[in-house]
Design a protein around this motif. Structure first.
Motif, PDB file in Angstrom:
ATOM      1  N   ARG A   1       0.838  -1.185   0.000  1.00  0.00           N
ATOM      2  CA  ARG A   1       0.000   0.000   0.000  1.00  0.00           C
ATOM      3  C   ARG A   1       0.886   1.252   0.000  1.00  0.00           C
ATOM      4  O   ARG A   1       1.884   1.318   0.714  1.00  0.00           O
ATOM      5  CB  ARG A   1      -0.908   0.036   1.228  1.00  0.00           C
ATOM      6  N   VAL A   2       0.506   2.254  -0.809  1.00  0.00           N
ATOM      7  CA  VAL A   2       1.201   3.547  -0.847  1.00  0.00           C
ATOM      8  C   VAL A   2       0.160   4.626  -0.554  1.00  0.00           C
ATOM      9  O   VAL A   2      -0.802   4.794  -1.311  1.00  0.00           O
ATOM     10  CB  VAL A   2       1.870   3.812  -2.206  1.00  0.00           C
ATOM     11  N   THR A   3       0.347   5.340   0.549  1.00  0.00           N
ATOM     12  CA  THR A   3      -0.532   6.442   0.919  1.00  0.00           C
ATOM     13  C   THR A   3       0.067   7.746   0.420  1.00  0.00           C
ATOM     14  O   THR A   3       1.168   8.131   0.829  1.00  0.00           O
ATOM     15  CB  THR A   3      -0.721   6.498   2.445  1.00  0.00           C
ATOM     16  N   HIS A   4      -0.661   8.422  -0.471  1.00  0.00           N
ATOM     17  CA  HIS A   4      -0.187   9.682  -1.053  1.00  0.00           C
ATOM     18  C   HIS A   4      -0.739  10.835  -0.218  1.00  0.00           C
ATOM     19  O   HIS A   4      -1.947  11.070  -0.169  1.00  0.00           O
ATOM     20  CB  HIS A   4      -0.653   9.808  -2.506  1.00  0.00           C
ATOM     21  N   ARG A   5       0.163  11.555   0.421  1.00  0.00           N
ATOM     22  CA  ARG A   5      -0.233  12.663   1.290  1.00  0.00           C
ATOM     23  C   ARG A   5       0.072  13.995   0.601  1.00  0.00           C
ATOM     24  O   ARG A   5       0.832  14.063  -0.347  1.00  0.00           O
ATOM     25  CB  ARG A   5       0.517  12.595   2.620  1.00  0.00           C
ATOM     26  N   GLY A   6      -0.550  15.044   1.121  1.00  0.00           N
ATOM     27  CA  GLY A   6      -0.267  16.379   0.612  1.00  0.00           C
ATOM     28  C   GLY A   6      -1.009  16.746  -0.646  1.00  0.00           C
ATOM     29  O   GLY A   6      -0.783  17.810  -1.214  1.00  0.00           O
ATOM     30  N   GLU A   7      -1.893  15.884  -1.155  1.00  0.00           N
ATOM     31  CA  GLU A   7      -2.692  16.211  -2.330  1.00  0.00           C
ATOM     32  C   GLU A   7      -4.011  16.841  -1.879  1.00  0.00           C
ATOM     33  O   GLU A   7      -4.251  17.050  -0.680  1.00  0.00           O
ATOM     34  CB  GLU A   7      -2.933  14.954  -3.161  1.00  0.00           C
ATOM     35  N   ALA A   8      -4.885  17.124  -2.836  1.00  0.00           N
ATOM     36  CA  ALA A   8      -6.170  17.723  -2.491  1.00  0.00           C
ATOM     37  C   ALA A   8      -6.929  16.839  -1.504  1.00  0.00           C
ATOM     38  O   ALA A   8      -7.558  17.309  -0.567  1.00  0.00           O
ATOM     39  CB  ALA A   8      -6.992  17.960  -3.760  1.00  0.00           C
ATOM     40  N   ARG A   9      -6.840  15.530  -1.716  1.00  0.00           N
ATOM     41  CA  ARG A   9      -7.374  14.565  -0.754  1.00  0.00           C
ATOM     42  C   ARG A   9      -6.454  13.358  -0.746  1.00  0.00           C
ATOM     43  O   ARG A   9      -5.941  12.933  -1.785  1.00  0.00           O
ATOM     44  CB  ARG A   9      -8.802  14.163  -1.124  1.00  0.00           C
ATOM     45  N   ASP A  10      -6.242  12.828   0.440  1.00  0.00           N
ATOM     46  CA  ASP A  10      -5.342  11.686   0.564  1.00  0.00           C
ATOM     47  C   ASP A  10      -5.937  10.477  -0.169  1.00  0.00           C
ATOM     48  O   ASP A  10      -7.149  10.246  -0.146  1.00  0.00           O
ATOM     49  CB  ASP A  10      -5.114  11.341   2.028  1.00  0.00           C
ATOM     50  N   ARG A  11      -5.067   9.713  -0.816  1.00  0.00           N
ATOM     51  CA  ARG A  11      -5.508   8.515  -1.517  1.00  0.00           C
ATOM     52  C   ARG A  11      -4.493   7.408  -1.289  1.00  0.00           C
ATOM     53  O   ARG A  11      -3.337   7.656  -0.926  1.00  0.00           O
ATOM     54  CB  ARG A  11      -5.683   8.789  -3.012  1.00  0.00           C
TER      55      ARG A  11
ATOM     56  N   ARG B   1       5.954  10.842  -3.996  1.00  0.00           N
ATOM     57  CA  ARG B   1       6.426  12.199  -3.731  1.00  0.00           C
ATOM     58  C   ARG B   1       6.832  12.301  -2.266  1.00  0.00           C
ATOM     59  O   ARG B   1       6.448  11.460  -1.450  1.00  0.00           O
ATOM     60  CB  ARG B   1       5.325  13.217  -4.043  1.00  0.00           C
ATOM     61  N   PRO B   2       7.594  13.342  -1.924  1.00  0.00           N
ATOM     62  CA  PRO B   2       7.960  13.513  -0.515  1.00  0.00           C
ATOM     63  C   PRO B   2       6.721  13.567   0.375  1.00  0.00           C
ATOM     64  O   PRO B   2       5.719  14.195   0.046  1.00  0.00           O
ATOM     65  CB  PRO B   2       8.713  14.858  -0.522  1.00  0.00           C
ATOM     66  N   GLY B   3       6.808  12.886   1.517  1.00  0.00           N
ATOM     67  CA  GLY B   3       5.703  12.834   2.458  1.00  0.00           C
ATOM     68  C   GLY B   3       4.861  11.581   2.339  1.00  0.00           C
ATOM     69  O   GLY B   3       4.046  11.295   3.229  1.00  0.00           O
ATOM     70  N   ASP B   4       5.007  10.785   1.237  1.00  0.00           N
ATOM     71  CA  ASP B   4       4.214   9.569   1.064  1.00  0.00           C
ATOM     72  C   ASP B   4       4.640   8.483   2.054  1.00  0.00           C
ATOM     73  O   ASP B   4       5.757   8.487   2.576  1.00  0.00           O
ATOM     74  CB  ASP B   4       4.336   9.045  -0.362  1.00  0.00           C
ATOM     75  N   VAL B   5       3.716   7.531   2.289  1.00  0.00           N
ATOM     76  CA  VAL B   5       3.955   6.418   3.215  1.00  0.00           C
ATOM     77  C   VAL B   5       3.821   5.111   2.443  1.00  0.00           C
ATOM     78  O   VAL B   5       2.817   4.895   1.754  1.00  0.00           O
ATOM     79  CB  VAL B   5       2.966   6.440   4.390  1.00  0.00           C
ATOM     80  N   ILE B   6       4.830   4.250   2.539  1.00  0.00           N
ATOM     81  CA  ILE B   6       4.824   2.936   1.890  1.00  0.00           C
ATOM     82  C   ILE B   6       4.709   1.877   2.974  1.00  0.00           C
ATOM     83  O   ILE B   6       5.525   1.847   3.914  1.00  0.00           O
ATOM     84  CB  ILE B   6       6.101   2.721   1.053  1.00  0.00           C
ATOM     85  N   TYR B   7       3.707   0.996   2.847  1.00  0.00           N
ATOM     86  CA  TYR B   7       3.497  -0.054   3.831  1.00  0.00           C
ATOM     87  C   TYR B   7       3.535  -1.400   3.136  1.00  0.00           C
ATOM     88  O   TYR B   7       2.788  -1.651   2.180  1.00  0.00           O
ATOM     89  CB  TYR B   7       2.155   0.129   4.547  1.00  0.00           C
ATOM     90  N   VAL B   8       4.420  -2.295   3.605  1.00  0.00           N
ATOM     91  CA  VAL B   8       4.541  -3.649   3.075  1.00  0.00           C
ATOM     92  C   VAL B   8       4.025  -4.608   4.146  1.00  0.00           C
ATOM     93  O   VAL B   8       4.684  -4.806   5.175  1.00  0.00           O
ATOM     94  CB  VAL B   8       5.997  -3.982   2.708  1.00  0.00           C
ATOM     95  N   PRO B   9       2.843  -5.199   3.960  1.00  0.00           N
ATOM     96  CA  PRO B   9       2.286  -6.081   5.005  1.00  0.00           C
ATOM     97  C   PRO B   9       3.023  -7.420   5.071  1.00  0.00           C
ATOM     98  O   PRO B   9       3.805  -7.764   4.176  1.00  0.00           O
ATOM     99  CB  PRO B   9       0.831  -6.254   4.577  1.00  0.00           C
ATOM    100  N   ASP B  10       2.734  -8.167   6.116  1.00  0.00           N
ATOM    101  CA  ASP B  10       3.331  -9.479   6.309  1.00  0.00           C
ATOM    102  C   ASP B  10       2.286 -10.548   6.003  1.00  0.00           C
ATOM    103  O   ASP B  10       1.100 -10.380   6.307  1.00  0.00           O
ATOM    104  CB  ASP B  10       3.836  -9.625   7.747  1.00  0.00           C
ATOM    105  N   ARG B  11       2.727 -11.650   5.416  1.00  0.00           N
ATOM    106  CA  ARG B  11       1.781 -12.734   5.076  1.00  0.00           C
ATOM    107  C   ARG B  11       1.187 -13.392   6.310  1.00  0.00           C
ATOM    108  O   ARG B  11       0.100 -13.940   6.269  1.00  0.00           O
ATOM    109  CB  ARG B  11       2.483 -13.788   4.217  1.00  0.00           C
ATOM    110  N   SER B  12       1.907 -13.324   7.421  1.00  0.00           N
ATOM    111  CA  SER B  12       1.451 -13.990   8.641  1.00  0.00           C
ATOM    112  C   SER B  12       0.635 -13.072   9.537  1.00  0.00           C
ATOM    113  O   SER B  12       0.453 -13.355  10.716  1.00  0.00           O
ATOM    114  CB  SER B  12       2.657 -14.520   9.424  1.00  0.00           C
TER     115      SER B  12
END
Length: 549
Positions: A384-394, A416-427
């Motif tokens: 999952r990649v959370t894009h922050r700082g835009e008109a609305r977060d997506r 872009r700067p400020g984004d959040v990258i989340y790599v989940p775990d299978r377990s």
């Protein structure tokens, strides 16, 4: 028409011929004076010479230029006095006399200093006298002494026989705050004798006498120094200095001139060191309340651009070149110095989760590689990649395994700067996985449970992931319950028949959210009948035994 050339050469052939109604335009020039005089037609007739009489013409930096009657024995001084004398802007050492084709120079200052009558020679008829404007030139004379170095007004000064050392120094404005007053030097007129004088010690009462000054002597006031080479930092006042801080080889205060640029300034500071971050050079204005601006100098140097695109620097500004971390995620001790606007956040099942420095030229794979990539248990199908700082977060979902299989760069999200990258775990806990992203496998399989689903899988993949049917499974009666928009539908699947035919058209379609049920032989009708019959036989046997007793 080059008027100056005619004054220098006296060649009458260069004079243009004039006719009635001609117009003469003389452009403004510092070579012809800097005193603005309103035009007056009557001034054209200044002087006392008639047109048919012998005359002398005087013009330039005099109070009343004109044509004056010539008389026998008339000298240069006579003609200049007839013209009202020279102005305060006159260059008295370069007065030009043109008689015929032989121009010569008359030094009025020298004549006044020496009184040498030979210099004030009589004038010939038709002589032209031009008094130029004073320009910067080397001053010299029989009564001149010189003051150089760290004084307010260095230059050449006329002295008298009773002029003392302090008189000369005071006329030069005195030493500046940058002067090293303990090491004054007086260079005598012969050029070989140098006399040292401790002005600071003399003022403090250390004794001694000030040196005598004679014409031709030069007083040198040196500059303060720190050590043997570095000039005092006080030498450049704050209003003419720019400060360079951070990861450069020679940080400090540098004298600034407006024709310089940011590149000139960083070069003067020795350039960035091996850890200098040129992607985020910070420029802080000197005025109160000014906001710091950032500039990507690395991109400018790599891709090129116009010098006008560089940040504008002015005296009083501060330039900071930040330091790069040793590693991209070396922010545990220096994270306060890394701004949020230049950070990417990596969380979850990666080698080194944390906050990473980021710039626009980096891609998703660059950031993931800097974190040592996903770990073995990472679920790369559901990044999952959370894009922050835009008109609305997506939030963008990424199937990284599909990218590795296809090589399609369009699958990778732009970060872009400020984004959040989340790599989940299978377990991760089953509660963390939404129901619309899994398929439930129930019944007589090796590992019943909820399994993550993606479109490239089939029922056979799912059964294999669940450990396959057990020995008690009714493999010819497998059920697949599909969820549709309105109703639920169930389809049967005969696994042994499929194994014999190999016809994939017999395999039901499975979607995320479906349920697969594999019944057990213990649930068949014959098995239920035999189990009930066994129970009846057991009851009859017990009754017969009790009757025998």
């Amino acid at each position: 028409f080059d008027y100056k050339r005619w004054l220098d050469s006296g060649d009458a052939r260069g004079l243009p011929a004039l006719r009635p109604l001609d117009e003469i335009f003389v452009p403004a020039s510092p070579m012809t004076g800097n005193v603005e005089v309103p035009f007056d037609a009557r001034s054209l007739a200044a002087g006392d010479a008639a047109e048919d009489r012998a005359s002398v013409r005087v013009f330039g930096e005099v109070n009343q230029a004109g044509t004056f009657a010539w008389r026998d024995g008339m000298t240069v001084m006579d003609a200049i006095m007839r013209a009202g004398g020279v102005t305060r802007y006159a260059g008295t050492e370069q007065i030009r006399l043109i008689a015929g084709a032989e121009p010569r120079v008359f030094n009025l200052k020298r004549f006044l200093d020496t009184g040498d009558a030979a210099l004030n020679a009589p004038l010939a008829q038709g002589t032209t006298i031009f008094v130029p404007v004073q320009t910067e030139e080397v001053r010299q004379g029989p009564r001149v002494a010189y003051v150089m170095g760290e004084v307010a007004r260095p230059g050449a000064f006329e002295i008298r026989a009773d002029t003392g050392f302090f008189d000369l120094l005071a006329n030069a404005g005195g030493p500046t705050r940058f002067a090293e007053t303990r090491q004054l030097r007086i260079i005598r007129a012969d050029g070989r004798t140098v006399v040292a004088f401790d002005l600071g010690g003399f003022v403090e009462g250390a004794g001694g006498r000030p040196p005598q000054i004679a014409p031709g002597d030069a007083v040198f006031v040196p500059e303060k120094t720190q050590g043997s080479e570095q000039a005092s930092w006080l030498r450049t006042p704050p209003g003419r200095a720019v400060r360079v801080l951070g990861a450069v080889r020679a940080a400090g205060r540098f004298e600034w001139s407006d024709e310089m640029s940011l590149i000139d300034l960083i070069a003067q500071a020795g350039g960035p060191n091996e850890r200098g971050d040129l992607t985020n050079v910070q420029v802080l204005p000197g005025d109160a309340g000014g906001r710091a601006t950032s500039f990507n100098l690395q991109r400018f140097l790599t891709e090129g651009g116009r010098i006008a695109a560089l940040p504008r620097i002015r005296a009083g500004y501060t330039v900071n070149v930040p330091e790069q971390p040793v590693t991209p995620n070396d922010s545990r001790a220096t994270w306060l110095r890394q701004s949020t606007e230049r950070s990417i956040y990596l969380m979850g099942s990666v080698g080194k989760p944390g906050r990473y420095a980021f710039e626009d030229r980096l891609s998703f794979l660059d950031v993931l590689a800097a974190a040592d990539g996903p770990i073995t248990s990472a679920d790369i199908l559901n990044i999952r990649v959370t894009h922050r700082g835009e008109a609305r977060d997506r939030v963008t979902r990424l199937n990284l395994a599909q990218y590795f299989e296809t090589g399609d760069e369009s699958l990778l999200p732009r970060i872009r700067p400020g984004d959040v990258i989340y790599v989940p775990d299978r377990s991760r806990s089953w509660l963390e996985i939404p129901a619309n992203q899994v398929v439930r496998v129930l019944g007589s399989v090796g590992k019943p449970g909820r399994y993550q689903w993606h479109d490239g899988m089939s029922l056979l993949d799912l059964l294999a992931e669940a450990g396959g049917p057990t020995a008690q499974a009714l493999q010819d009666r497998i059920l697949v319950v599909n969820l549709s928009c309105c109703t639920q539908q169930a389809r049967g699947f005969d696994l042994p028949a499929f194994a014999r035919s190999g016809d994939f058209r017999q395999v039901p379609v499975v979607r995320a959210g479906d349920t697969v049920y594999v019944p057990s032989s213990s649930q068949s009708d014959w098995r239920i009948f035999f189990d009930n019959l066994r129970d009846v036989v057991s009851v009859v046997s017990i009754l017969a035994l009790l009757k025998a007793l």
